[in-house]
Design an enzyme around this catalytic site. Structure first.
Site, short mmCIF file in Angstrom:
data_model
loop_
_atom_site.label_atom_id
_atom_site.label_comp_id
_atom_site.label_asym_id
_atom_site.label_seq_id
_atom_site.Cartn_x
_atom_site.Cartn_y
_atom_site.Cartn_z
N GLY A 1 40.98 40.44 31.43
CA GLY A 1 42.46 40.30 31.02
C GLY A 1 43.26 40.50 32.33
O GLY A 1 42.61 40.05 33.35
N LEU B 1 45.43 38.27 33.40
CA LEU B 1 45.17 36.67 33.38
C LEU B 1 46.06 36.27 34.67
O LEU B 1 47.31 36.73 34.62
CB LEU B 1 45.43 36.17 32.13
N HIS B 2 45.54 35.43 35.36
CA HIS B 2 46.25 34.61 36.48
C HIS B 2 45.88 33.29 36.19
O HIS B 2 45.01 32.84 35.35
CB HIS B 2 46.05 35.29 37.80
N GLY C 1 43.96 31.46 37.84
CA GLY C 1 42.52 31.09 37.90
C GLY C 1 41.74 31.07 36.42
O GLY C 1 40.97 30.46 36.22
N HIS C 2 42.19 32.30 35.76
CA HIS C 2 41.68 32.34 34.07
C HIS C 2 42.19 31.10 33.44
O HIS C 2 41.39 30.55 32.84
CB HIS C 2 42.36 33.56 33.56
N GLN D 1 30.85 48.18 34.04
CA GLN D 1 30.45 47.53 35.41
C GLN D 1 31.40 48.22 36.26
O GLN D 1 31.37 47.73 37.30
CB GLN D 1 30.86 46.19 34.96
N GLN E 1 27.93 37.11 40.63
CA GLN E 1 28.11 37.28 39.36
C GLN E 1 27.76 36.02 38.65
O GLN E 1 26.87 36.02 37.49
CB GLN E 1 29.65 37.59 38.77
N SER F 1 43.07 36.75 41.99
CA SER F 1 42.22 38.01 41.43
C SER F 1 43.33 38.97 40.78
O SER F 1 44.44 38.84 41.04
CB SER F 1 41.62 38.64 42.80
N ARG G 1 43.11 41.97 40.85
CA ARG G 1 43.44 42.84 41.80
C ARG G 1 44.24 42.83 42.87
O ARG G 1 44.69 43.84 43.28
CB ARG G 1 42.00 43.39 42.44
#
Ligand code: PAF
Length: 280
Positions: free
Chosen positions: A31, A33-34, A36-37, A61, A153, A185, A187
């Site tokens: 979630g 979301l930006h 990129g997603h 994680q 990843q 990101s 973040r």
């Protein structure tokens, strides 16, 4: 777009779509979301006739001192964004649906999981591999879409899919950047204005390494030094790693002679950011 909360619901939808001959595309996310997603959702829509997106902030994680509690969860906004992209289904389970009380089973991709981000974040990739394996079993996709930003990843999950013979095609999509080069990101939302400026040092360090490579430098040690110097010049950032590695094994290389992953991770304030580029 159908919103599913349970395994039974989403599996039913997926199996129904497959029985109509549709190819199932899956975009797992946490979630917040930006673009990129959304680029992953668009790639999935381009290749598949039924697209399922999951939103699940996966507790296994996150390390004990990481940002699980404060991880952004703007569910309504995310749902609207996916509705606009015309995703077919959103799977948003709660924690107990994915980890029933007493769950004892994990998926661990040995060795690879201890490299790069896995070295700085012990247990992280065990959590990622476990949840992605479970989501694959639940959603039963034909193809799954991941961002190249999380290069380690990608290496771990590709290996898991190969080792466990999971019948899922792994599709990896390019990093999406802000106009000034910052890799998108979830973040980034943590960054103050000043930190946002300091965060540009990640993409700047990679641009420097790319320029040196294009000028003919092939020594990984030299290229790494050049990148590390750029990060050291930004007082607002603290380097975690600057690594020049094989993209599949994540082993360090001496020379950039074939496609090579240049990956950087740094703390800006308390926020840990990553970025990478593939050379050669
Ligand atoms: O990349 C992410 O957002 C997560 O690691 C993933 C793949 C959704 C697993 O929780």
């Amino acid at each position: 777009m159908k919103v599913c909360r349970t395994i039974e619901e989403v599996r039913g939808l997926s199996r129904g779509a497959r029985s109509e001959g549709r190819r199932i595309g899956f975009v797992p996310t946490m979630g917040a979301l930006h673009e990129g997603h959304l680029s992953l959702v668009r790639a999935a829509k381009a290749e598949c006739e039924f697209v399922i997106v999951s939103i699940f902030v996966n507790p296994t994680q996150f390390g004990p001192n990481e940002d699980l509690e404060r991880y952004p969860r703007p569910f309504e906004r995310d749902r609207e964004m996916l509705e606009r992209e015309e995703a077919d289904a959103l799977f948003a389970p709660d924690v107990e649906e994915i980890y029933p009380p007493g769950a004892l089973t994990f998926v661990s991709v040995e060795e690879l999981s201890g490299k790069l981000d896995g070295k700085s974040r012990p247990g992280h990739f065990r959590g990622v591999a476990t949840v992605v394996a479970k989501l694959f079993h639940i959603v039963e996709p034909d193809a799954a879409f991941f961002g190249q930003k999380d290069a380690a990843q990608v290496a771990v999950l590709r290996r898991m899919v190969r080792d466990l013979a999971l019948p899922v095609e792994m599709c990896v999509c390019p990093i999406v950047r802000e106009a000034d080069g910052l890799a998108m990101s979830s973040r980034n939302a943590y960054l103050s204005l000043q930190e946002r400026k300091a965060a540009l040092v990640l993409s700047r360090s990679l641009a420097k390494v790319r320029a040196e490579f294009e000028a003919g430098q092939r020594s990984a040690a030299r290229l790494r030094e050049a990148g590390e110097r750029v990060v050291a010049g930004e007082p607002g950032a603290r380097l975690d790693y600057f690594a020049i590695v094989d993209p599949d094994s994540l082993d360090f290389v001496d020379e950039v002679a074939r496609p090579t992953l240049v990956a950087v991770a740094a703390y800006v304030g308390t926020t840990r950011l990553i970025d990478n580029v593939v050379l050669g």
